[in-house]
Design a protein around this motif. Structure first.
Motif, mmCIF file in Angstrom:
data_model
loop_
_atom_site.group_PDB
_atom_site.id
_atom_site.type_symbol
_atom_site.label_atom_id
_atom_site.label_comp_id
_atom_site.label_asym_id
_atom_site.label_seq_id
_atom_site.Cartn_x
_atom_site.Cartn_y
_atom_site.Cartn_z
ATOM 1 N N LEU A 1 8.704 -4.076 2.351
ATOM 2 C CA LEU A 1 8.595 -2.730 1.799
ATOM 3 C C LEU A 1 9.056 -2.709 0.344
ATOM 4 N N VAL A 2 8.332 -1.935 -0.471
ATOM 5 C CA VAL A 2 8.685 -1.739 -1.881
ATOM 6 C C VAL A 2 8.583 -0.248 -2.170
ATOM 7 N N TRP A 3 9.677 0.344 -2.658
ATOM 8 C CA TRP A 3 9.685 1.757 -3.051
ATOM 9 C C TRP A 3 9.799 1.802 -4.561
ATOM 10 N N GLY B 1 6.782 9.131 -6.313
ATOM 11 C CA GLY B 1 7.239 7.897 -5.705
ATOM 12 C C GLY B 1 6.090 7.258 -4.951
ATOM 13 N N MET B 2 6.209 5.953 -4.666
ATOM 14 C CA MET B 2 5.153 5.231 -3.989
ATOM 15 C C MET B 2 5.776 4.166 -3.090
ATOM 16 N N LEU B 3 5.287 4.053 -1.855
ATOM 17 C CA LEU B 3 5.760 3.047 -0.919
ATOM 18 C C LEU B 3 4.648 2.023 -0.721
ATOM 19 N N LEU B 4 4.988 0.748 -0.915
ATOM 20 C CA LEU B 4 4.009 -0.334 -0.830
ATOM 21 C C LEU B 4 4.398 -1.333 0.247
ATOM 22 N N ASP B 5 3.404 -2.036 0.770
ATOM 23 C CA ASP B 5 3.613 -3.140 1.696
ATOM 24 C C ASP B 5 3.272 -4.407 0.939
ATOM 25 N N SER B 6 4.293 -5.185 0.566
ATOM 26 C CA SER B 6 4.057 -6.385 -0.241
ATOM 27 C C SER B 6 3.469 -7.527 0.577
ATOM 28 N N ARG B 7 3.577 -7.480 1.890
ATOM 29 C CA ARG B 7 2.998 -8.535 2.720
ATOM 30 C C ARG B 7 1.488 -8.382 2.842
#
Length: 195
Positions: free
Chosen positions: A125-127, A134-140
């Protein structure tokens, strides 16, 4: 003689074509047996291989962070998603983030742009927090989980300050002309005008 050669070549061609047609069904009948054996062998080989590292279940491998004595910020995102962050005023290097009924601990990562970036490498997870959203990302999986996340403060409309009126307003019927400083004429022009 030429007809004898033609007839012989024609007979050989027909014999070869017949042999090819007869041999093809026998070859095709042998192939399904080989592929059936290979298909039976493949599942056994797949069961021995490890799962892809991105598919590893990490639920329960990390304890949930303690959120007592924290400041809570609720974000409403596009597509109806909701994200909640928990900040501890004494610890600027970590936040807790609630996403999909799970609480995650994220660690701050330095940026050159001034954005607040927090990551959890275990869950990928990356916030990213900027003043506008704001933005929430899935780095995988390299995709966005939630975008356009805004808290109550960010949802308020931007109010511009009124522009101050000019210092002196002209009287009705007058043109507003800015004051210009007096410019001295160059000496060369004065000499030519005197002649």
């Amino acid at each position: 003689m030429p007809t004898l050669i033609k007839n012989t070549l024609l007979a050989c061609s027909l014999a070869m074509a017949a042999a090819t047609l007869c041999a093809a069904p026998a070859a095709n009948a042998a192939e399904p047996k080989a592929t059936a054996k290979a298909a039976k062998a493949k599942p056994a080989a797949k069961s021995k291989t490890r799962a892809h590292p991105k598919a590893v279940d990490v639920v329960g491998s990390e304890p949930e962070p303690d959120i007592t004595d924290t400041t809570t910020t609720d974000f409403d995102c596009e597509l109806g998603n909701k994200v909640t962050t928990y900040h501890n005023d004494n610890d600027d290097g970590h936040i807790a983030l609630r996403w999909k009924k799970r609480l995650h601990r994220l660690t701050r990562v330095g940026t050159t742009t001034g954005a607040k970036r927090f990551e959890n490498p275990t869950f990928g997870l990356v916030w990213i927090g900027i003043p506008a959203k704001g933005m929430l990302l899935d780095s995988r999986l390299n995709r966005q989980l939630a975008n356009e996340c805004k808290n109550a403060e960010q949802m308020k409309p931007v109010v511009e300050k009124p522009i101050a009126p000019p210092a002196a307003t002209p009287a009705p019927g007058e043109l507003a002309v800015p004051a210009t400083p007096a410019v001295a004429a160059p000496a060369a022009l004065d000499a030519s005008a005197a002649k």
